[in-house]
Design a protein around this motif. Structure first.
Motif, mmCIF file in Angstrom:
data_model
loop_
_atom_site.group_PDB
_atom_site.id
_atom_site.type_symbol
_atom_site.label_atom_id
_atom_site.label_comp_id
_atom_site.label_asym_id
_atom_site.label_seq_id
_atom_site.Cartn_x
_atom_site.Cartn_y
_atom_site.Cartn_z
ATOM 1 N N LEU A 73 0.834 -1.208 0.000
ATOM 2 C CA LEU A 73 0.000 0.000 0.000
ATOM 3 C C LEU A 73 0.864 1.251 0.000
ATOM 4 C CD1 LEU A 73 -2.751 1.558 0.478
ATOM 5 C CD2 LEU A 73 -2.089 1.493 2.882
ATOM 6 N N TRP A 74 1.862 1.284 0.864
ATOM 7 C CA TRP A 74 2.720 2.465 1.013
ATOM 8 C C TRP A 74 3.531 2.714 -0.253
ATOM 9 C CZ3 TRP A 74 1.007 5.172 4.792
ATOM 10 C CH2 TRP A 74 0.342 4.526 5.836
ATOM 11 N N LEU A 75 4.024 1.636 -0.863
ATOM 12 C CA LEU A 75 4.780 1.789 -2.113
ATOM 13 C C LEU A 75 3.874 2.244 -3.250
ATOM 14 C CD1 LEU A 75 7.083 -1.338 -1.938
ATOM 15 C CD2 LEU A 75 7.741 1.060 -1.637
ATOM 16 N N ASN A 76 2.673 1.707 -3.318
ATOM 17 C CA ASN A 76 1.738 2.116 -4.372
ATOM 18 C C ASN A 76 1.319 3.572 -4.222
ATOM 19 O OD1 ASN A 76 1.766 -0.309 -5.754
ATOM 20 N ND2 ASN A 76 -0.037 -1.116 -4.699
ATOM 21 N N LEU A 77 1.056 4.008 -2.999
ATOM 22 C CA LEU A 77 0.725 5.419 -2.785
ATOM 23 C C LEU A 77 1.847 6.314 -3.271
ATOM 24 C CD1 LEU A 77 -0.891 5.369 0.774
ATOM 25 C CD2 LEU A 77 -2.022 6.040 -1.352
ATOM 26 N N GLN A 78 3.096 5.964 -2.899
ATOM 27 C CA GLN A 78 4.243 6.782 -3.299
ATOM 28 C C GLN A 78 4.440 6.752 -4.806
ATOM 29 O OE1 GLN A 78 6.221 8.698 -0.996
ATOM 30 N NE2 GLN A 78 6.628 9.651 -2.963
ATOM 31 N N ARG A 79 4.325 5.561 -5.399
ATOM 32 C CA ARG A 79 4.501 5.437 -6.850
ATOM 33 C C ARG A 79 3.466 6.273 -7.595
ATOM 34 N NH1 ARG A 79 2.412 0.201 -8.796
ATOM 35 N NH2 ARG A 79 0.558 1.460 -8.671
ATOM 36 N N ASN A 80 2.207 6.178 -7.201
ATOM 37 C CA ASN A 80 1.146 6.945 -7.874
ATOM 38 C C ASN A 80 1.346 8.443 -7.707
ATOM 39 O OD1 ASN A 80 0.005 4.538 -8.666
ATOM 40 N ND2 ASN A 80 -1.521 4.520 -7.039
ATOM 41 N N TYR A 81 1.755 8.849 -6.522
ATOM 42 C CA TYR A 81 2.025 10.270 -6.257
ATOM 43 C C TYR A 81 3.168 10.774 -7.143
ATOM 44 C CZ TYR A 81 3.275 14.467 -3.608
ATOM 45 O OH TYR A 81 3.578 15.755 -3.235
ATOM 46 N N ASP A 82 4.264 10.024 -7.168
ATOM 47 C CA ASP A 82 5.422 10.410 -7.978
ATOM 48 C C ASP A 82 5.079 10.437 -9.461
ATOM 49 O OD1 ASP A 82 6.950 10.587 -5.664
ATOM 50 O OD2 ASP A 82 7.920 8.642 -5.952
ATOM 51 N N LEU A 83 4.346 9.436 -9.923
ATOM 52 C CA LEU A 83 3.988 9.362 -11.334
ATOM 53 C C LEU A 83 3.105 10.534 -11.748
ATOM 54 C CD1 LEU A 83 4.124 7.823 -13.987
ATOM 55 C CD2 LEU A 83 2.193 6.444 -13.197
ATOM 56 N N GLU A 84 2.126 10.862 -10.928
ATOM 57 C CA GLU A 84 1.251 11.986 -11.257
ATOM 58 C C GLU A 84 2.022 13.308 -11.316
ATOM 59 O OE1 GLU A 84 -2.122 14.032 -8.752
ATOM 60 O OE2 GLU A 84 -2.919 12.241 -9.749
ATOM 61 N N ARG A 85 2.916 13.519 -10.357
ATOM 62 C CA ARG A 85 3.714 14.751 -10.349
ATOM 63 C C ARG A 85 4.627 14.820 -11.567
ATOM 64 N NH1 ARG A 85 6.598 16.135 -5.092
ATOM 65 N NH2 ARG A 85 6.681 18.132 -6.131
ATOM 66 N N ALA A 86 5.252 13.697 -11.918
ATOM 67 C CA ALA A 86 6.148 13.674 -13.081
ATOM 68 C C ALA A 86 5.365 13.898 -14.372
ATOM 69 C CB ALA A 86 6.915 12.356 -13.133
ATOM 70 N N GLN A 87 4.176 13.304 -14.477
ATOM 71 C CA GLN A 87 3.360 13.492 -15.680
ATOM 72 C C GLN A 87 3.008 14.963 -15.870
ATOM 73 O OE1 GLN A 87 0.236 10.616 -14.861
ATOM 74 N NE2 GLN A 87 0.940 9.328 -16.545
ATOM 75 N N LYS A 88 2.690 15.636 -14.791
ATOM 76 C CA LYS A 88 2.372 17.065 -14.880
ATOM 77 C C LYS A 88 3.607 17.875 -15.255
ATOM 78 C CE LYS A 88 -1.517 17.038 -11.705
ATOM 79 N NZ LYS A 88 -1.995 17.389 -10.366
ATOM 80 N N ALA A 89 4.718 17.574 -14.609
ATOM 81 C CA ALA A 89 5.942 18.353 -14.835
ATOM 82 C C ALA A 89 6.534 18.126 -16.224
ATOM 83 C CB ALA A 89 6.983 18.001 -13.766
ATOM 84 N N LEU A 90 6.382 16.939 -16.757
ATOM 85 C CA LEU A 90 7.023 16.586 -18.028
ATOM 86 C C LEU A 90 6.044 16.453 -19.190
ATOM 87 C CD1 LEU A 90 9.397 13.826 -16.631
ATOM 88 C CD2 LEU A 90 10.007 16.175 -17.205
ATOM 89 N N SER A 91 4.815 16.880 -19.008
ATOM 90 C CA SER A 91 3.786 16.614 -20.019
ATOM 91 C C SER A 91 4.169 17.091 -21.418
ATOM 92 C CB SER A 91 2.448 17.198 -19.597
ATOM 93 O OG SER A 91 2.519 18.608 -19.510
ATOM 94 N N ALA A 92 4.720 18.286 -21.537
ATOM 95 C CA ALA A 92 5.084 18.803 -22.863
ATOM 96 C C ALA A 92 6.203 17.965 -23.489
ATOM 97 C CB ALA A 92 5.502 20.264 -22.769
ATOM 98 N N GLU A 93 7.186 17.613 -22.694
ATOM 99 C CA GLU A 93 8.299 16.799 -23.207
ATOM 100 C C GLU A 93 7.824 15.407 -23.607
ATOM 101 O OE1 GLU A 93 11.969 16.783 -20.855
ATOM 102 O OE2 GLU A 93 11.133 18.519 -19.791
ATOM 103 N N ILE A 94 6.980 14.811 -22.810
ATOM 104 C CA ILE A 94 6.480 13.468 -23.102
ATOM 105 C C ILE A 94 5.601 13.490 -24.340
ATOM 106 C CG2 ILE A 94 5.090 11.546 -22.199
ATOM 107 C CD1 ILE A 94 7.863 11.989 -20.816
ATOM 108 N N GLU A 95 4.792 14.528 -24.471
ATOM 109 C CA GLU A 95 3.915 14.656 -25.640
ATOM 110 C C GLU A 95 4.725 14.716 -26.938
ATOM 111 O OE1 GLU A 95 0.429 14.642 -27.615
ATOM 112 O OE2 GLU A 95 0.619 14.477 -25.443
ATOM 113 N N ALA A 96 5.914 15.281 -26.880
ATOM 114 C CA ALA A 96 6.753 15.426 -28.072
ATOM 115 C C ALA A 96 7.436 14.123 -28.491
ATOM 116 C CB ALA A 96 7.812 16.501 -27.829
ATOM 117 N N ILE A 97 7.428 13.130 -27.632
ATOM 118 C CA ILE A 97 8.072 11.853 -27.953
ATOM 119 C C ILE A 97 7.096 10.998 -28.750
ATOM 120 C CG2 ILE A 97 9.040 9.723 -26.989
ATOM 121 C CD1 ILE A 97 9.858 11.410 -24.525
#
Length: 107
Positions: A73-97
């Motif tokens: 549970l604790w690892l999944n919470l952290q993973r989901n939190y990190d993934l959501e933050r990274a998706q927001k921060a890198l959205s333009a770069e990821i979209e260009a790939i």
């Protein structure tokens, strides 16, 4: 194939929020006592509760043992939190790939 993430309406929760808002109050123990039981410094616990530090694998093992729900549970919470933050921060770069697809093989 649609690979867009499923939106559930609520932002991902940092594990520290769950600890701070629900778990520690339900345990009826001080934060100092919780830190001692976990074998960590108060500062480390406060950094997690303040969402300044992530829950590591080792910390997930400690938390899972303390509250009896295991580390997943604790690892999944952290993973989901990190993934959501990274998706927001890198959205333009990821979209260009571009998304590449393997060539179909003839059988």
């Amino acid at each position: 194939m649609n690979t867009a993430p499923i939106k559930r309406g609520l932002p991902a929760m940092h594990p520290g929020e769950l600890l701070r808002e629900d778990i520690i109050p339900a345990l009826d123990k001080s934060k100092t006592e919780i830190a001692k039981l976990l074998g960590i410094s108060r500062r480390s616990l406060y950094d997690i509760l303040d969402e300044k530090q992530p829950v590591t694998v080792a910390m997930a093992l400690r938390l899972g043992k303390l509250v009896g729900n295991g580390p997943v549970l604790w690892l999944n919470l952290q993973r989901n939190y990190d993934l959501e933050r990274a998706q927001k921060a890198l959205s333009a770069e990821i979209e260009a790939i571009p998304t590449l697809h393997a060539a179909a093989t003839l059988t």
